[in-house]
Scaffold this motif. Sequence first.
Motif, short mmCIF file in Angstrom:
data_model
loop_
_atom_site.label_atom_id
_atom_site.label_comp_id
_atom_site.label_asym_id
_atom_site.label_seq_id
_atom_site.Cartn_x
_atom_site.Cartn_y
_atom_site.Cartn_z
N GLN A 197 0.83 -1.20 0.00
CA GLN A 197 0.00 0.00 0.00
C GLN A 197 0.87 1.26 0.00
N LYS A 198 1.94 1.21 0.78
CA LYS A 198 2.81 2.37 0.89
C LYS A 198 3.48 2.68 -0.44
N GLY A 199 3.73 1.63 -1.24
CA GLY A 199 4.36 1.83 -2.54
C GLY A 199 3.50 2.66 -3.47
N LYS A 200 2.22 2.67 -3.20
CA LYS A 200 1.29 3.43 -4.03
C LYS A 200 0.92 4.77 -3.41
N SER A 201 1.43 5.04 -2.22
CA SER A 201 1.04 6.25 -1.52
C SER A 201 2.19 6.77 -0.65
N GLU A 202 2.25 8.08 -0.52
CA GLU A 202 3.26 8.71 0.34
C GLU A 202 2.62 9.30 1.59
N LYS A 203 1.47 8.80 1.95
CA LYS A 203 0.78 9.31 3.13
C LYS A 203 1.54 8.96 4.41
N VAL A 204 1.47 9.87 5.36
CA VAL A 204 2.10 9.63 6.66
C VAL A 204 1.43 8.43 7.34
N THR A 205 0.12 8.29 7.16
CA THR A 205 -0.60 7.19 7.80
C THR A 205 -0.04 5.84 7.36
N ASP A 206 0.31 5.71 6.08
CA ASP A 206 0.86 4.44 5.60
C ASP A 206 2.25 4.18 6.17
N THR A 207 3.04 5.26 6.29
CA THR A 207 4.37 5.12 6.87
C THR A 207 4.28 4.69 8.33
N VAL A 208 3.36 5.32 9.06
CA VAL A 208 3.19 5.00 10.48
C VAL A 208 2.73 3.56 10.65
N LYS A 209 1.81 3.11 9.82
CA LYS A 209 1.35 1.72 9.90
C LYS A 209 2.50 0.75 9.67
N GLU A 210 3.35 1.07 8.72
CA GLU A 210 4.50 0.20 8.43
C GLU A 210 5.45 0.14 9.62
N VAL A 211 5.67 1.29 10.26
CA VAL A 211 6.56 1.34 11.43
C VAL A 211 5.96 0.54 12.58
N ILE A 212 4.66 0.66 12.77
CA ILE A 212 3.98 -0.09 13.84
C ILE A 212 4.22 -1.58 13.65
N CYS A 213 4.07 -2.05 12.41
CA CYS A 213 4.28 -3.47 12.13
C CYS A 213 5.72 -3.90 12.40
N ASP A 219 3.34 -6.79 21.29
CA ASP A 219 2.67 -5.60 21.80
C ASP A 219 2.73 -4.48 20.77
N PHE A 220 1.67 -3.71 20.66
CA PHE A 220 1.67 -2.59 19.75
C PHE A 220 2.47 -1.44 20.37
N PRO A 221 3.36 -0.81 19.58
CA PRO A 221 4.19 0.26 20.12
C PRO A 221 3.37 1.50 20.48
N LYS A 222 3.87 2.26 21.43
CA LYS A 222 3.22 3.50 21.81
C LYS A 222 3.57 4.61 20.82
N LEU A 223 2.78 5.67 20.85
CA LEU A 223 3.00 6.81 19.96
C LEU A 223 4.42 7.34 20.10
N THR A 224 4.90 7.43 21.34
CA THR A 224 6.25 7.93 21.60
C THR A 224 7.30 7.10 20.88
N THR A 225 7.14 5.78 20.93
CA THR A 225 8.10 4.88 20.30
C THR A 225 8.13 5.07 18.79
N VAL A 226 6.96 5.18 18.18
CA VAL A 226 6.87 5.37 16.73
C VAL A 226 7.48 6.72 16.33
N ALA A 227 7.16 7.75 17.10
CA ALA A 227 7.70 9.09 16.81
C ALA A 227 9.22 9.08 16.88
N ASN A 228 9.78 8.42 17.90
CA ASN A 228 11.24 8.32 18.04
C ASN A 228 11.84 7.58 16.85
N HIS A 229 11.15 6.54 16.40
CA HIS A 229 11.63 5.76 15.25
C HIS A 229 11.68 6.62 13.99
N LEU A 230 10.73 7.57 13.88
CA LEU A 230 10.66 8.45 12.70
C LEU A 230 11.47 9.73 12.90
#
Length: 308
Positions: A197-213, A219-230
């Motif tokens: 999906q991300k290959g077809k889109s540059e949306k932040v939502t798709d990037t965040v979903k990929e990072v979550i995975c 356990d699902f990562p917290k917002l802080t963890t994802v933000a730090n990763h980005l």
Amino acid sequence: MKNEVTMKDADFVSFEQFDLLIQLIVQKTTNENIGLYFGEQSNIAALGVVGQLIQTSKTIGNGIEQALSFFNLISNVITLRLQKEATSFKLYFEIDKAVKEKYPITYKQLVVSSMTFIYKEIHFLALQKKHPTHVAFDFEIDAISLYERIFQCSVDSKNEQNFIEFPSEILEEKIVYADYELFVHLEKIVCKRLTAQKGKSEKVTDTVKEVICKLLNPDFPKLTTVANHLHISERALQRKLKKENTTYSQLLSELKKSMAVEYLASTNSIKEISYLLGYSNPSAFVNAFKSWYQISPSLYREERICIN
């Protein structure tokens, strides 16, 4: 036959370096109970091959046996010992007295984080809350109420030994990750779809979903963890998501919705799936699934089997 496993000293971080790091963290955070946070944030994947052996064991008891057999691959400072009693078992955390006297701050944080980690991972392996009956430390703790709130049992300080005690029946609890390969396979399916999906889109939502995975453990990562990763702040990430008319909690819900369908195609029970998706109990997952698909997960699974 006793298994003997050796590693070169170079494979370990020196305790002197570790001590300097812990002292700096305690000093900068002014938090003398930082070990609780370390233990809660750690995950079994950090144990490498030993973690995999534990995860694929049949029961909690088998997993603990694996940990005892190969604990020297995890730490060359702390020793883990199991003592079975009539109705309970205790896990003792033992460190050389000289280490305690020379590195008192790091000693405390290491013991606390190790106990917290064990407590959390028993939840993780059994996919249900398993509270200890007693926790004891051989050093003084000022914030006893904080520790009792986290461990959900009585906590003693200035005891003769460090241990965490659980009811005996926990040793017979099955580990759902005995089919760990299936679990990993299911996660990869979802992540591949999100990557496509991300290959077809540059949306932040798709990037965040990929990072979550990528950060699932499971356990699902917290917002802080994802933000730090980005490499951005929480607020910056929240603003970016808001521009795309969504929030972090909404993205998590969308991911869980997709993963629920994949898990229902496996042999995992509804109870196991509910915990894999981060729900506190099966009824919470069932209610969420009904809100997504207007059908219960059990009926969805039955209809899918009939169609296939």
